[in-house]
Design an enzyme around this catalytic site. Structure first.
Site, PDB file in Angstrom:
ATOM      1  N   PHE A 178      63.590  57.823  37.475  1.00 15.01           N
ATOM      2  CA  PHE A 178      64.675  56.892  37.789  1.00 15.01           C
ATOM      3  C   PHE A 178      64.341  55.478  37.307  1.00 15.01           C
ATOM      4  CE2 PHE A 178      65.624  60.215  41.117  1.00 15.01           C
ATOM      5  CZ  PHE A 178      66.737  60.700  40.471  1.00 15.01           C
TER       6      PHE A 178
ATOM      7  N   ALA B 105      61.548  60.590  42.155  1.00 14.07           N
ATOM      8  CA  ALA B 105      61.163  59.206  42.429  1.00 14.07           C
ATOM      9  C   ALA B 105      62.019  58.558  43.506  1.00 14.07           C
ATOM     10  CB  ALA B 105      61.233  58.375  41.154  1.00 14.07           C
TER      11      ALA B 105
ATOM     12  N   PHE C 142      73.424  54.697  21.070  1.00 18.88           N
ATOM     13  CA  PHE C 142      74.551  55.630  21.062  1.00 18.88           C
ATOM     14  C   PHE C 142      75.430  55.285  19.867  1.00 18.88           C
ATOM     15  CE2 PHE C 142      73.057  56.495  25.192  1.00 18.88           C
ATOM     16  CZ  PHE C 142      73.716  57.592  25.730  1.00 18.88           C
TER      17      PHE C 142
ATOM     18  N   TRP D 102      67.227  59.843  19.249  1.00 18.78           N
ATOM     19  CA  TRP D 102      68.107  60.963  19.584  1.00 18.78           C
ATOM     20  C   TRP D 102      68.669  61.587  18.308  1.00 18.78           C
ATOM     21  CZ3 TRP D 102      73.082  62.607  18.881  1.00 18.78           C
ATOM     22  CH2 TRP D 102      73.547  63.640  19.731  1.00 18.78           C
TER      23      TRP D 102
ATOM     24  N   THR E 135      64.027  61.252  26.917  1.00 18.26           N
ATOM     25  CA  THR E 135      64.267  61.293  25.464  1.00 18.26           C
ATOM     26  C   THR E 135      63.441  60.224  24.757  1.00 18.26           C
ATOM     27  OG1 THR E 135      66.513  62.066  25.896  1.00 18.26           O
ATOM     28  CG2 THR E 135      66.066  61.233  23.697  1.00 18.26           C
TER      29      THR E 135
ATOM     30  N   ARG F 219      57.178  65.257  33.695  1.00 12.26           N
ATOM     31  CA  ARG F 219      57.255  66.151  34.856  1.00 12.26           C
ATOM     32  C   ARG F 219      58.011  67.429  34.513  1.00 12.26           C
ATOM     33  NH1 ARG F 219      60.478  62.510  38.682  1.00 12.26           N
ATOM     34  NH2 ARG F 219      61.290  61.908  36.648  1.00 12.26           N
TER      35      ARG F 219
ATOM     36  N   LYS G 187      72.417  66.784  37.481  1.00 11.41           N
ATOM     37  CA  LYS G 187      71.647  65.958  36.552  1.00 11.41           C
ATOM     38  C   LYS G 187      71.398  66.648  35.222  1.00 11.41           C
ATOM     39  CE  LYS G 187      67.263  63.408  36.233  1.00 11.41           C
ATOM     40  NZ  LYS G 187      66.642  64.143  35.120  1.00 11.41           N
TER      41      LYS G 187
END
Length: 555
Positions: free
Chosen positions: A300, A272, A380, A408, A72, A93, A104
């Site tokens: 990761f 990873a 957040f 976000w 993100t 990726r 995930k």
């Protein structure tokens, strides 16, 4: 609105228009529908004389169930750079079906910082993973077929080093016995499956520079050993040509767009924690020829993805990042500070402070590579000013800077401050990038270097058989290869429950694998598996097509 609702409401431009913005003629785009396309090899070759743009790496703290938002933030930063007038592209990726249907979820970003088409990206996309799976398993089939029809290469069936793969989590296939059923089915032997993202073929596709390099690397795969311990290569059983044919289209990078219609190259997908965790070299180098700023990510936490990006991908491809962004969240700091996921809502500044050493460790580690680092606090709605201030104060004490990002919720406007700071760092020329260890260092010392300097372990535990194997590979000319550590992503240690910034632990090495075609040694540590299993309640249970013909449950 949910992530998927936001993605479906996107006002996408035709992919030819996105390509034109980068100077890619429509005849050099192989379209997959109206909103995604592959970039032709001929066009990529035509870029060879151009100068590179600036490369920016986005990494993160160790992942927690609280969420960090590395992809993100990668998307948000790319949009932010474009919003402040820079010519920027992102490189990420492709998504594996295993995590999508496991636990995930997707890999296209979130909120108003996403790459679209989101559903296509998280499912079959342009078929690259299927091509890699097929090429890998063609080689596996040709090994058994070669043995069945006389075994001209004198393969010792006890020493076949090449397993099969599939792009799904399936613990039942980790260890198998194949060729059962009598003489007509071949010689019974033990084998197993890995997930496609752990395939050496995946790593090769992501590190190869063109089709010729791809075929050379595929031929270099060691598939087995003879009784005298000499290696048998994929080219010895004449598999490299057909594998290259299967991968010809998959080798071309995929072009899509963000919600704000900025270009995104999505190509390759090694994990990873069990592979090298970076998108393809050809996608990154193509983007660098076409954009002034390229934002890429590595999987990761920085102890895995960033370490491999810097020690493996940059070393192999001659890349030099100008800056690194480390993503952290208030929620994740609380979890590292001992707060349970169910209790993350209320303000807890003390827990944030207790959890910050995990972030600090990553900052310290990245400084060892000589690249300037800035922290992005992925916001957040439950974060309080005091909690954000605690992270900022801690990061300043580490000689870095933390910038609050609201991409976000706000898209590019939420990352403009970060974008401007990244531009300053990159254009200052402060980066003095260098890998952590030299090529000529012995293999076991390379493992120890990562364990001590990145994981802060006291020792590496490896039995005599593993040490002997490393010495044999050195004698065979593979001692100059980098090492690719396979371990849990949740901790600096090999214990997934050990959060924070642990010291004084040991790194047990269970197995080592030579990926001669990819050009690295895989070091499997602790209990990490190269074929994951599904969780107790897999995401697949909630994924379906509703009465309106719309996919539900994919996120």
């Amino acid at each position: 609105m949910s992530d998927i609702e936001i993605a479906r409401a996107a006002k996408k431009k035709p992919i030819q228009e996105i390509g034109a913005g980068l100077g890619i003629p429509s005849e050099h785009l192989l379209p997959f529908g109206h909103d995604k396309a592959k970039v032709s090899e001929d066009f990529i070759k035509s870029l060879s004389g151009r100068e590179n743009g600036h490369l920016i790496l986005v990494t993160a703290i160790n992942p927690t169930p609280a969420g960090e938002g590395k992809t993100t933030t990668t998307v948000g930063l790319g949009d932010g750079l474009n919003a402040i007038g820079k010519n920027a592209a992102i490189c990420i990726r492709e998504a594996s079906l295993g995590p999508c249907f496991g636990m995930k979820g997707g890999a296209a970003g979130g909120g108003y910082a996403q790459v679209v088409p989101m559903e296509d990206m998280n499912l079959h996309f342009t078929g690259d993973f299927h091509a890699i799976t097929s090429a890998h398993n063609l080689l596996a089939a040709m090994i058994d077929n070669h043995i069945y029809w006389g075994n001209e290469q004198e393969i010792d069936i006890r020493r076949i080093a090449f397993r099969r793969v599939m792009d799904m989590n399936d613990r039942a296939l980790r260890e198998i016995v194949c060729n059962l059923g009598g003489v007509a089915n071949g010689f019974p032997r033990e084998s197993g499956f890995d997930i496609t993202v752990a395939s050496e073929v995946m790593a090769i596709l992501c590190l190869a520079t063109d089709l010729a390099d791809l075929e050379q690397r595929l031929g270099d795969i060691i598939v087995a050993y003879r009784r005298d311990r000499t290696p048998v290569y994929a080219r010895d059983i004449k598999a490299d040509g057909a594998m290259t044919v299967l991968l010809q289209q998959a080798m071309q990078p995929n072009l899509v767009q963000t919600l704000e219609n900025n270009p995104a190259f999505v190509h390759g997908g090694p994990f990873a924690n069990i592979a090298h965790g970076c998108n393809s070299v050809v996608a990154t180098t193509t983007a660098l020829k076409l954009a002034d700023f390229v934002v890429t990510e590595a999987g990761f936490g920085a102890d895995l993805g960033a370490e491999k990006f810097l020690n493996i991908k940059c070393r192999k491809a001659g890349l030099k990042p100008g800056a690194v962004v480390v993503v952290a969240t208030v929620r994740a700091m609380k979890m590292n500070g001992g707060v349970a996921k169910a209790d993350l809502g209320p303000e807890n500044v003390d827990a944030v402070r207790k959890g910050c050493p995990n972030l600090g460790r990553h900052i310290e580690n990245l400084k060892q590579f000589g690249v300037p680092t800035v922290v992005a606090i992925n916001h957040f709605v439950t974060d309080t000013d005091a909690e954000v201030a605690a992270i900022r104060e801690y990061v300043e004490g580490q000689g870095s800077e933390a910038i609050l990002c609201t991409h976000w919720a706000d898209g590019s406007t939420g990352t403009e401050t970060l974008a401007r700071r990244v531009v300053q760092l990159v254009e200052s020329g402060a980066s003095q990038f260098a890998p952590l260890y030299p090529d000529e260092m012995p293999l076991f010392e390379k493992i120890e270097t990562i364990a001590r300097r990145i994981y802060r372990a006291d020792e590496v535990l490896a039995d005599g058989k593993i040490r002997k194997q490393l010495k044999e590979w050195e004698a065979q000319g593979y001692g100059n290869l980098p090492v690719c550590m396979a371990k849990t992503q949740y901790s600096f240690s090999t214990d997934p429950n050990l959060r924070g910034a642990p010291t004084g632990h040991s790194v047990p090495v269970r197995e080592v694998r030579l990926s001669a075609g990819a050009g690295f040694i895989v070091v499997i540590c602790g209990e990490i598996m190269t074929m994951p299993g599904l969780p107790r309640t897999p995401a697949a249970e909630s994924i379906c097509i509703n009465d309106a013909g719309v996919i539900e449950g994919l996120f």
